[in-house]
Design a protein around this motif. Structure first.
Motif, PDB file in Angstrom:
ATOM      1  N   SER A 321       0.837  -1.205   0.000  1.00 26.54           N
ATOM      2  CA  SER A 321       0.000   0.000   0.000  1.00 26.54           C
ATOM      3  C   SER A 321       0.871   1.253   0.000  1.00 26.54           C
ATOM      4  CB  SER A 321      -0.925   0.000   1.220  1.00 26.54           C
ATOM      5  OG  SER A 321      -1.767  -1.122   1.216  1.00 26.54           O
ATOM      6  N   MET A 322       1.951   1.223   0.785  1.00 26.36           N
ATOM      7  CA  MET A 322       2.839   2.376   0.857  1.00 26.36           C
ATOM      8  C   MET A 322       3.538   2.612  -0.481  1.00 26.36           C
ATOM      9  SD  MET A 322       5.829   3.120   3.660  1.00 26.36           S
ATOM     10  CE  MET A 322       6.779   1.679   3.159  1.00 26.36           C
ATOM     11  N   MET A 323       3.960   1.527  -1.149  1.00 24.74           N
ATOM     12  CA  MET A 323       4.618   1.661  -2.451  1.00 24.74           C
ATOM     13  C   MET A 323       3.691   2.302  -3.471  1.00 24.74           C
ATOM     14  SD  MET A 323       6.575  -2.033  -2.542  1.00 24.74           S
ATOM     15  CE  MET A 323       6.965  -1.912  -4.287  1.00 24.74           C
ATOM     16  N   ILE A 324       2.438   1.859  -3.481  1.00 22.71           N
ATOM     17  CA  ILE A 324       1.472   2.422  -4.418  1.00 22.71           C
ATOM     18  C   ILE A 324       1.154   3.876  -4.051  1.00 22.71           C
ATOM     19  CG2 ILE A 324      -0.907   2.247  -5.237  1.00 22.71           C
ATOM     20  CD1 ILE A 324      -0.648  -0.798  -4.895  1.00 22.71           C
ATOM     21  N   ALA A 325       1.027   4.144  -2.746  1.00 23.60           N
ATOM     22  CA  ALA A 325       0.707   5.505  -2.290  1.00 23.60           C
ATOM     23  C   ALA A 325       1.826   6.491  -2.629  1.00 23.60           C
ATOM     24  CB  ALA A 325       0.460   5.498  -0.779  1.00 23.60           C
ATOM     25  N   ILE A 326       3.065   6.021  -2.651  1.00 22.24           N
ATOM     26  CA  ILE A 326       4.192   6.886  -3.022  1.00 22.24           C
ATOM     27  C   ILE A 326       4.243   7.099  -4.530  1.00 22.24           C
ATOM     28  CG2 ILE A 326       6.722   7.015  -3.107  1.00 22.24           C
ATOM     29  CD1 ILE A 326       6.752   5.631  -0.375  1.00 22.24           C
ATOM     30  N   TYR A 327       3.971   6.038  -5.282  1.00 29.32           N
ATOM     31  CA  TYR A 327       4.113   6.109  -6.743  1.00 29.32           C
ATOM     32  C   TYR A 327       3.065   7.040  -7.370  1.00 29.32           C
ATOM     33  CZ  TYR A 327       4.458   4.589 -11.613  1.00 29.32           C
ATOM     34  OH  TYR A 327       4.613   4.559 -12.972  1.00 29.32           O
TER      35      TYR A 327
END
Length: 350
Positions: A321-327
């Motif tokens: 979720s964090m990876m997607i939220a950053i991207y």
């Protein structure tokens, strides 16, 4: 000669059947009658039919192993090897109980991991859909528009425009990694390959290894406790592990043990299993209590399985979720930057 229609059981149904058989057999009551009573109350139709078939065979004078051999796909390879190794029929119910417990542990771990990866996989599918839409509907238009105006795209925008194919490959690899552990505990021709992939996955790989070490310790310990010879015990435990590499190594250790070599001195054994399990076996063999040492080893690795599975459940969703939220915000900024340059160019810098 009576020909029976085959009753195909799933792994879960098979484990349930063996649980019931082992419990009833260890009650020291007439097993055939007990199976009929148990089957009458059981909701699953196939398990009920299998239990009734075993009861019929027992009433016709067959032994428990021979009766089990006429159900599902026949007697499992591990139990066949134990029977060939000379285990007493009086102790066969205890072995069935341990075999069922090993299967149950794997099934439980598989369920937990499937539940853990379900939401992350949904996130990845949605993210993949957004990326494909971006690549097909937006990226190509952006490139063409700026090429017609003779403008150069900012470096950060170029990175985001050309990165989706690589991200898609990354998503595919992450998906395989997430599914490898539960698939490695499902019998198929690819099980061993998924096992090797799962070992590379953080936490899931450790849990996948630990559940196999626990299964080995538990089942092998029960075989030793029932005075099954070491070579036969290794041949019996090999199919339980769902890992072709480990299975081949166990068969090699069995062959070495037949030559008189103590299995604890086998280089294959010491390479195959972790130092902790090897030390437990050394300690048990030296003190003539190998079965007790293996029971302690099984408890240790079952605890490790639970803890590593817990870590996997706790971290996989937040990290993705964090990876997607950053991207996504960076993607939005990368798309806005060239639009500002384009508007400035069209208005003459006003």
């Amino acid at each position: 000669m009576t020909i029976f229609k085959s009753i195909r059981l799933s792994i879960d149904e098979s484990a349930t059947l063996y649980d019931g058989v082992a419990t009833l057999a260890q009650a020291n009551l007439p097993l055939a009658e007990g199976l009929r009573v148990w089957a009458a109350e059981f909701p699953n139709r196939k398990v009920r039919a299998a239990a009734q078939r075993i009861a019929v065979q027992l009433e016709h004078g067959r032994s428990l192993p021979d009766a089990l051999a006429l159900v599902d796909r026949g007697l499992p390879a591990s139990l066949r090897a134990a029977k060939a190794g000379g285990i007493e029929f009086a102790n066969f119910a205890g072995l069935i109980r341990e075999y069922s417990a090993v299967k149950r542990n794997m099934l439980e771990l598989r369920r937990k991991m499937i539940t853990s990866v379900l939401y992350p996989l949904i996130l990845l599918v949605v993210f993949l859909g957004v990326l494909l839409l971006f690549q097909v509907g937006i990226a190509s238009t952006f490139k063409q528009l700026f090429h017609e105006f003779g403008l150069r795209l900012p470096a950060v925008t170029q990175v985001f425009l050309y990165s989706p194919p690589y991200i898609i490959v990354g998503i595919a690899l992450i998906t395989v990694g997430l599914l490898a552990a539960p698939l490695s505990m499902t019998p198929s021709i690819f099980t061993s390959h998924f096992a090797r992939i799962s070992y590379l996955t953080p936490f899931a790989g450790r849990a996948s290894r630990a559940v196999r070490y626990a299964g080995f310790s538990r089942f092998f310990g029960e075989l030793i406790n029932n005075r099954v010879p070491v070579p036969a015990a290794f041949r019996a435990v090999a199919p339980v592990l769902y890992d072709r590499r480990m299975e081949k190594a166990c068969l090699k250790i069995a062959a070495e043990a037949e030559t008189g070599m103590p299995f604890t001195e086998s280089r294959t054994f010491r390479r195959l299993f972790p130092p902790c399990l090897v030390n437990y076996c050394d300690w048990g063999a030296k003190n003539a209590s190998l079965d007790k040492a293996l029971r302690a080893s099984s408890d240790l690795y079952e605890t490790q399985t639970i803890s590593n599975c817990g870590f996997f459940e706790a971290f996989v969703t937040p990290i993705l979720s964090m990876m997607i939220a950053i991207y996504v915000p960076f993607l939005a900024v990368a798309m806005i930057m060239p639009l500002v340059s384009l508007i400035t160019s069209l208005t003459g810098g006003k």
